[in-house]
Each structure stands twice: as structure tokens, then as C-alpha cells.
Scaffold this motif. Structure first.
Motif, PDB file in Angstrom:
ATOM      1  N   ARG A  27      38.106  32.464  42.956  1.00 54.52           N
ATOM      2  CA  ARG A  27      37.272  32.693  41.778  1.00 54.52           C
ATOM      3  C   ARG A  27      36.069  31.772  41.854  1.00 54.52           C
ATOM      4  NH1 ARG A  27      37.834  36.865  38.149  1.00 54.52           N
ATOM      5  NH2 ARG A  27      39.976  37.555  38.246  1.00 54.52           N
ATOM      6  N   ILE A  28      34.917  32.258  41.398  1.00 55.49           N
ATOM      7  CA  ILE A  28      33.683  31.480  41.428  1.00 55.49           C
ATOM      8  C   ILE A  28      33.332  31.062  40.004  1.00 55.49           C
ATOM      9  CG2 ILE A  28      31.231  31.534  41.994  1.00 55.49           C
ATOM     10  CD1 ILE A  28      31.896  33.662  44.078  1.00 55.49           C
ATOM     11  N   GLY A  29      32.862  29.831  39.849  1.00 57.54           N
ATOM     12  CA  GLY A  29      32.407  29.357  38.546  1.00 57.54           C
ATOM     13  C   GLY A  29      33.480  28.615  37.778  1.00 57.54           C
ATOM     14  N   GLN A  30      33.062  28.057  36.652  1.00 61.20           N
ATOM     15  CA  GLN A  30      33.957  27.283  35.806  1.00 61.20           C
ATOM     16  C   GLN A  30      34.711  28.199  34.855  1.00 61.20           C
ATOM     17  OE1 GLN A  30      31.469  24.447  33.819  1.00 61.20           O
ATOM     18  NE2 GLN A  30      31.210  23.193  35.652  1.00 61.20           N
ATOM     19  N   VAL A  31      35.915  27.792  34.518  1.00 59.31           N
ATOM     20  CA  VAL A  31      36.735  28.545  33.575  1.00 59.31           C
ATOM     21  C   VAL A  31      36.150  28.366  32.178  1.00 59.31           C
ATOM     22  CG1 VAL A  31      39.028  28.784  32.565  1.00 59.31           C
ATOM     23  CG2 VAL A  31      38.790  28.214  34.982  1.00 59.31           C
ATOM     24  N   LYS A  32      35.809  29.480  31.541  1.00 61.90           N
ATOM     25  CA  LYS A  32      35.318  29.473  30.162  1.00 61.90           C
ATOM     26  C   LYS A  32      35.990  30.615  29.423  1.00 61.90           C
ATOM     27  CE  LYS A  32      30.796  27.570  31.290  1.00 61.90           C
ATOM     28  NZ  LYS A  32      29.360  27.780  31.304  1.00 61.90           N
ATOM     29  N   GLN A  33      36.211  30.412  28.158  1.00 61.57           N
ATOM     30  CA  GLN A  33      36.874  31.427  27.354  1.00 61.57           C
ATOM     31  C   GLN A  33      36.020  32.691  27.274  1.00 61.57           C
ATOM     32  OE1 GLN A  33      37.998  30.064  23.462  1.00 61.57           O
ATOM     33  NE2 GLN A  33      39.203  31.883  23.045  1.00 61.57           N
ATOM     34  N   ASP A  34      36.638  33.842  27.414  1.00 58.01           N
ATOM     35  CA  ASP A  34      36.006  35.165  27.300  1.00 58.01           C
ATOM     36  C   ASP A  34      34.948  35.433  28.360  1.00 58.01           C
ATOM     37  OD1 ASP A  34      37.594  35.682  25.065  1.00 58.01           O
ATOM     38  OD2 ASP A  34      36.107  34.816  23.707  1.00 58.01           O
ATOM     39  N   ILE A  35      34.967  34.705  29.465  1.00 59.13           N
ATOM     40  CA  ILE A  35      34.033  34.943  30.561  1.00 59.13           C
ATOM     41  C   ILE A  35      34.824  35.409  31.776  1.00 59.13           C
ATOM     42  CG2 ILE A  35      32.360  33.879  32.148  1.00 59.13           C
ATOM     43  CD1 ILE A  35      31.277  34.020  29.336  1.00 59.13           C
ATOM     44  N   ILE A  36      34.439  36.542  32.316  1.00 64.44           N
ATOM     45  CA  ILE A  36      35.076  37.041  33.528  1.00 64.44           C
ATOM     46  C   ILE A  36      34.300  36.490  34.717  1.00 64.44           C
ATOM     47  CG2 ILE A  36      35.668  39.083  34.871  1.00 64.44           C
ATOM     48  CD1 ILE A  36      35.815  40.595  32.189  1.00 64.44           C
ATOM     49  N   ARG A  37      34.986  35.734  35.552  1.00 66.17           N
ATOM     50  CA  ARG A  37      34.331  35.119  36.698  1.00 66.17           C
ATOM     51  C   ARG A  37      34.430  36.030  37.914  1.00 66.17           C
ATOM     52  NH1 ARG A  37      37.007  29.893  37.978  1.00 66.17           N
ATOM     53  NH2 ARG A  37      38.876  31.040  37.487  1.00 66.17           N
ATOM     54  N   PRO A  38      33.407  36.020  38.754  1.00 66.72           N
ATOM     55  CA  PRO A  38      33.458  36.831  39.970  1.00 66.72           C
ATOM     56  C   PRO A  38      34.513  36.305  40.943  1.00 66.72           C
ATOM     57  CG  PRO A  38      31.342  35.692  39.776  1.00 66.72           C
ATOM     58  CD  PRO A  38      32.157  35.317  38.590  1.00 66.72           C
ATOM     59  N   VAL A  39      34.932  37.182  41.818  1.00 70.32           N
ATOM     60  CA  VAL A  39      35.894  36.832  42.849  1.00 70.32           C
ATOM     61  C   VAL A  39      35.198  36.945  44.202  1.00 70.32           C
ATOM     62  CG1 VAL A  39      38.074  37.482  43.959  1.00 70.32           C
ATOM     63  CG2 VAL A  39      37.814  37.721  41.481  1.00 70.32           C
ATOM     64  N   LYS A  40      35.329  35.918  44.998  1.00 69.11           N
ATOM     65  CA  LYS A  40      34.773  35.937  46.351  1.00 69.11           C
ATOM     66  C   LYS A  40      35.925  36.243  47.306  1.00 69.11           C
ATOM     67  CE  LYS A  40      32.276  33.153  49.721  1.00 69.11           C
ATOM     68  NZ  LYS A  40      31.623  31.850  49.963  1.00 69.11           N
TER      69      LYS A  40
END
Length: 128
Positions: A27-40
Motif C-alpha cells: 500500500r502507498i501513502g499514510q493510513v487515514k480514515q476514509d481514504i483508499i490508498r493505492p496499491v503498488k
């Protein structure tokens, strides 16, 4: 990661891609509520990467995967060049030019045959 791996493998099967070996997934990016992070996803070979990228357009025709997109991992310079092309394409479409798309690092005119045969998505041509 296991959940992402399962989703990635399922998506590849839906696309009709078989015999693809996933080398690494994150997973890319920081964990944030209600945010879908991209997958590399890193594949074992360049040939597998090309196969997945070629078939990625098929995701748009399936309701469950319409909002999923696949793109190659680009350097910052490549990202900047792509953004410039997208911005120029938008300006040209806003000025009334139709049947345009980005192909191999250039803005090109889509042929009537490509449109008629369905090789190009309607939003890629500027025709809505």
C-alpha cells in the motif's frame, strides 16, 4: 497485505490475465480514515507487466471494477511529462478539438476506424 494480494489476484482473473506471478505488493501513502490508498504491485517480468497493462481497460466494462485503474509506475519526470500532456489535451478539447488521445507520449488524432471498432473509449476521444 494478504487482503491486497487476494484482491489483486482476483482482479487479474477478472481481466482475463493468467499465469502472472506477483513478486511484491504494498500500500502507498499514510493510513487515514476514509481514504483508499493505492496499491503498488510488482510483477516478476516485464512481459507480465505489459500483459496486465494491455488488459487493464477491460476493468472499465465491469460494474464492480469501473473505479479501479491500473497505470505503470512512473518516475517524477515521467509523471510531470504526463501531466503536461493531460493539461494540453484538456486545453485543446476545451477549444473544440475532437477525437484526440494521448498515445506514446504524444497527442494524436483518433481515426474513425478506431472509434467505430470500439478500440478507443468514448471519453478518450473528446466525444461525450
Amino acid at each position: 497485505m494478504t487482503d491486497s494480494l487476494g484482491h489483486s489476484q482476483s482482479m487479474l482473473l477478472v481481466m482475463g490475465v493468467e499465469d502472472v506471478e506477483i513478486k511484491k505488493i504494498e500500500r502507498i501513502g499514510q493510513v487515514k480514515q476514509d481514504i483508499i490508498r493505492p496499491v503498488k504491485v510488482e510483477l516478476s517480468t516485464v512481459a507480465m507487466k505489459r500483459q496486465v497493462l494491455r488488459k487493464s481497460k477491460s476493468l472499465l466494462s465491469i460494474d464492480e471494477t469501473k473505479e479501479i485503474y491500473i497505470s505503470p509506475d512512473l518516475t517524477r519526470k515521467q509523471q510531470s511529462e504526463q501531466k503536461k500532456l493531460r493539461d494540453e489535451l484538456k486545453i485543446r478539447k476545451d477549444k473544440g478539438e475532437k477525437n484526440l488521445k494521448i498515445q506514446r507520449g504524444k497527442i494524436v488524432t483518433v481515426t474513425e476506424n478506431e472509434i467505430a471498432s470500439g478500440q478507443v473509449l468514448p471519453d478518450a476521444t473528446g466525444n461525450k
